[in-house]
Design an enzyme around this catalytic site. Structure first.
Site, PDB file in Angstrom:
ATOM      1  N   GLY A 146      24.991  13.604 -19.309  1.00  0.00           N
ATOM      2  CA  GLY A 146      26.449  13.582 -19.216  1.00  0.00           C
ATOM      3  C   GLY A 146      27.034  14.744 -19.999  1.00  0.00           C
ATOM      4  O   GLY A 146      26.351  15.345 -20.836  1.00  0.00           O
TER       5      GLY A 146
ATOM      6  N   CYS B 131      18.566  13.193 -21.769  1.00  0.00           N
ATOM      7  CA  CYS B 131      19.599  14.096 -22.267  1.00  0.00           C
ATOM      8  C   CYS B 131      20.677  13.314 -23.025  1.00  0.00           C
ATOM      9  O   CYS B 131      20.405  12.766 -24.075  1.00  0.00           O
ATOM     10  CB  CYS B 131      20.172  14.931 -21.122  1.00  0.00           C
ATOM     11  SG  CYS B 131      21.087  16.389 -21.689  1.00  0.00           S
ATOM     12  N   TYR B 132      21.907  13.225 -22.499  1.00  0.00           N
ATOM     13  CA  TYR B 132      22.943  12.427 -23.162  1.00  0.00           C
ATOM     14  C   TYR B 132      22.444  11.005 -23.386  1.00  0.00           C
ATOM     15  O   TYR B 132      22.717  10.395 -24.425  1.00  0.00           O
ATOM     16  CB  TYR B 132      24.218  12.412 -22.315  1.00  0.00           C
ATOM     17  CG  TYR B 132      25.313  11.531 -22.872  1.00  0.00           C
ATOM     18  CD1 TYR B 132      26.246  12.035 -23.771  1.00  0.00           C
ATOM     19  CD2 TYR B 132      25.415  10.187 -22.505  1.00  0.00           C
ATOM     20  CE1 TYR B 132      27.251  11.218 -24.294  1.00  0.00           C
ATOM     21  CE2 TYR B 132      26.406   9.369 -23.019  1.00  0.00           C
ATOM     22  CZ  TYR B 132      27.331   9.885 -23.908  1.00  0.00           C
ATOM     23  OH  TYR B 132      28.316   9.072 -24.440  1.00  0.00           O
TER      24      TYR B 132
ATOM     25  N   HIS C 157      15.478  17.278 -18.838  1.00  0.00           N
ATOM     26  CA  HIS C 157      15.694  16.621 -17.544  1.00  0.00           C
ATOM     27  C   HIS C 157      14.396  16.594 -16.745  1.00  0.00           C
ATOM     28  O   HIS C 157      14.058  17.575 -16.074  1.00  0.00           O
ATOM     29  CB  HIS C 157      16.772  17.350 -16.751  1.00  0.00           C
ATOM     30  CG  HIS C 157      18.150  17.186 -17.302  1.00  0.00           C
ATOM     31  ND1 HIS C 157      18.978  16.146 -16.950  1.00  0.00           N
ATOM     32  CD2 HIS C 157      18.841  17.931 -18.206  1.00  0.00           C
ATOM     33  CE1 HIS C 157      20.120  16.257 -17.597  1.00  0.00           C
ATOM     34  NE2 HIS C 157      20.061  17.324 -18.376  1.00  0.00           N
TER      35      HIS C 157
ATOM     36  N   GLU D  85      13.884  15.047 -14.059  1.00  0.00           N
ATOM     37  CA  GLU D  85      14.165  14.860 -12.637  1.00  0.00           C
ATOM     38  C   GLU D  85      14.315  16.152 -11.857  1.00  0.00           C
ATOM     39  O   GLU D  85      14.194  16.147 -10.624  1.00  0.00           O
ATOM     40  CB  GLU D  85      15.432  14.002 -12.464  1.00  0.00           C
ATOM     41  CG  GLU D  85      16.746  14.670 -12.832  1.00  0.00           C
ATOM     42  CD  GLU D  85      17.104  14.573 -14.309  1.00  0.00           C
ATOM     43  OE1 GLU D  85      18.277  14.784 -14.651  1.00  0.00           O
ATOM     44  OE2 GLU D  85      16.192  14.302 -15.126  1.00  0.00           O
TER      45      GLU D  85
ATOM     46  N   ASP E  67      22.634  13.589   9.717  1.00  0.00           N
ATOM     47  CA  ASP E  67      23.113  12.358   9.100  1.00  0.00           C
ATOM     48  C   ASP E  67      23.815  11.444  10.107  1.00  0.00           C
ATOM     49  O   ASP E  67      23.495  10.259  10.214  1.00  0.00           O
ATOM     50  CB  ASP E  67      24.057  12.678   7.942  1.00  0.00           C
ATOM     51  CG  ASP E  67      23.429  13.608   6.918  1.00  0.00           C
ATOM     52  OD1 ASP E  67      22.189  13.556   6.782  1.00  0.00           O
ATOM     53  OD2 ASP E  67      24.155  14.368   6.266  1.00  0.00           O
TER      54      ASP E  67
ATOM     55  N   LYS F  33      18.874  13.609   1.712  1.00  0.00           N
ATOM     56  CA  LYS F  33      18.613  14.224   3.017  1.00  0.00           C
ATOM     57  C   LYS F  33      17.176  14.001   3.487  1.00  0.00           C
ATOM     58  O   LYS F  33      16.943  13.674   4.660  1.00  0.00           O
ATOM     59  CB  LYS F  33      18.909  15.727   2.939  1.00  0.00           C
ATOM     60  CG  LYS F  33      18.714  16.473   4.247  1.00  0.00           C
ATOM     61  CD  LYS F  33      19.773  16.124   5.270  1.00  0.00           C
ATOM     62  CE  LYS F  33      21.111  16.732   4.898  1.00  0.00           C
ATOM     63  NZ  LYS F  33      22.125  16.499   5.972  1.00  0.00           N
TER      64      LYS F  33
END
Length: 513
Positions: free
Chosen positions: A55, A82-83, A169, A171, A227, A369
């Site tokens: 964040g 992180c945050y 991070h 991710e 989509d 996606k």
């Protein structure tokens, strides 16, 4: 259907949906919820693990987002990122302060790979840092498991309480062994089996749609993109002829695309759909006349879409639901939660206040996606359609910088068709995440033949990405770019210069506006 689940609590970072996607790559279902969801709701969901996101705030700043301290006493493993790691330290008695040296970007981190989070991870590994504050002192009962020369607590854990934290991070793709770390948490620490598959999503979604819609009538916003196509086929399998697909040709599609969409989904196509094509090019051009600001263009295009759908709904009789192909990146970038708004999407942040439908159904809202494509294959949609180049809802309206006119649309359509043709000829199309031509608002002097020209510049974009949340500029061979440039300036009237965009995401976005 009962299933294992990891809950991601959103504290306002831009990678929050990406965390969920990485968890799903471990074949574990994951949902993102606001940080203040409350303990009672968390208990109801019975997650196998909880992840705190990053964040933009300082944990000690007034008004900073915080959760109940009791979340650490639920007996559910918690991972702070992180945050989220700083918040864990702050709430449990550690010390968080402004770092003497901020860390941004790729950073070498020293890890203790004997600990659960770092099992099988190299002792020195490259991670993605993005912080100004840091954990100066870990709370009592925690062991420091990773550090850098300027960050004393890059990782920490309290095994007894099931609490884990990393300052970086894991991710993002720039963290080289991030997936291994997340797999260690989700499978190793939380004990998930990893048995969630896309076929279960399709099956569950079809069942849920049937239950929700009942005998109601549904209108699907069909653009012909990946989509909306997957959403349309999913609805068709669920409710059949209760579904009417409306394809609005707003004049902002790629060259010949309107006819291609009708060929696939129209009466002669392979799907048993009610299909209506609305040719509304002049209507959209009129609404966009004189408008240059990108957010206004998005809002105008989004509202006009809805108005057209309402009109078509009245023609066919009472319609209870509107279906859209909204996906997770649309939601996060529209700021519908605690995250910062990057841009409004026509089918999320661009919706007008008054919509004449009982409800909007977005069956793909929780998918990225690549997951949408997996769902498409599971539904039996041909690969050619499933792996079609992504195309934004506002179309060429946001690939034309400044005012949109019919003449500018022609220029960018022709330039884009040439670019895509040469990329395919070079055999590069299957390796690129997204590529397209955009028309800049810059005009410059050129010489063609013996005459001076003062025409527009086209910008070419090509990126490599798997999740569309982050991307790197692709390296297109110079000879291919040379051929594309030569063809564009010779074949596209009104263009005398071609540029190539080398910007990644971040700091840019994949689209220009």
């Amino acid at each position: 259907m009962d299933r294992e689940m990891i809950v991601v609590l959103d504290f306002g970072g831009q990678y929050n949906q990406l965390i969920a996607r990485r968890v799903r790559e471990c074949n574990v279902y994951c949902e993102v919820h606001p940080y203040n969801i409350g303990l009672d709701r968390l208990k109801e969901m019975k997650p196998k693990g909880i992840i705190f996101t990053g964040g933009p705030n300082s944990v000690y700043a007034e008004g900073a987002p915080v959760c109940e301290k009791e979340v650490f006493e639920l007996g559910i493993p918690v991972l702070g990122i992180c945050y989220g790691s700083q918040l864990m330290a702050h709430l449990l008695g550690g010390k968080v302060a402004t770092a003497p040296v901020s860390e941004y970007g790729r950073t070498e981190v020293d890890v203790e790979n004997g600990f659960a989070m770092f099992k099988g991870v190299s002792k020195k590994t490259i991670c993605w840092m993005s912080h100004t504050d840091y954990i100066e002192q870990a709370p009592e009962g925690f062991t420091v498991t990773a550090h850098t020369p300027v960050c004393p607590v890059a990782g920490m854990e309290n095994v007894k309480k099931g609490l884990y934290a990393v300052q970086f991070h894991p991710e993002v793709m720039h963290t080289q062994e991030g997936m291994k770390m997340l797999h260690n948490f989700v499978i190793g620490i939380c004990g998930c089996k990893g048995d969630w598959r896309m076929d279960s999503f399709v099956e569950t979604s079809i069942r849920a749609i049937r239950e929700k819609v009942g005998d109601g009538r549904v209108l699907c916003a069909l653009s012909g993109g990946v989509d909306s196509s997957v959403a349309a086929v999913l609805l068709a399998k669920a409710i059949g002829r209760q579904l009417t697909c409306v394809f609005v040709d707003h004049g902002l599609l790629r060259k010949n695309e309107g006819d291609e969409v009708e060929e696939v989904f129209g009466p002669d196509g392979p799907y048993d759909l009610n299909f209506i094509r609305v040719n509304a090019q002049e209507r959209f051009y009129g609404k966009l006349a004189g408008v240059e600001e990108p957010e206004r263009k998005r809002k105008i295009i989004g509202e006009e879409f809805i108005r057209v759908f309402e009109e078509e709904a009245k023609k066919i009789g009472a319609v209870d639901y509107l279906v859209q192909g909204t996906i997770y990146p649309d939601v996060i970038e529209s700021g519908l939660g605690k995250s910062a708004v990057i841009k409004s999407h026509h089918n999320v942040g661009g919706l007008p206040d008054c919509v004449e439908f009982k409800e909007i159904i977005e069956p793909l809202r929780l998918l990225f996606k690549d997951e949408v494509r997996k769902a498409g294959l599971e539904l039996g949609i041909p690969k050619k359609l499933v792996y079609r180049q992504p195309f934004p809802g506002p179309g060429l309206g946001i690939r034309i910088i400044g005012e949109v006119t019919a003449e500018k649309v022609r220029m960018v359509q022709d330039a884009d068709a040439i670019y895509r043709d040469e990329i395919a000829k070079a055999g590069l199309d299957k390796d690129l995440g997204q590529y397209f031509a955009a028309l800049t608002n810059m005009r410059s002097v050129g010489v063609m033949g013996d005459e001076r020209t003062y025409d527009y510049a086209v910008a070419l974009r090509a990126v490599n990405t798997s999740d569309f949340m982050t991307a790197e500029a692709a390296q297109i061979p110079w000879d291919v770019l040379g051929t594309v440039t030569s063809r564009i300036v010779n074949e596209v009237k009104g263009v005398n210069r071609v540029l190539f965009d080398c910007t990644g995401k971040p700091p840019g976005t994949i689209e220009f506006e």
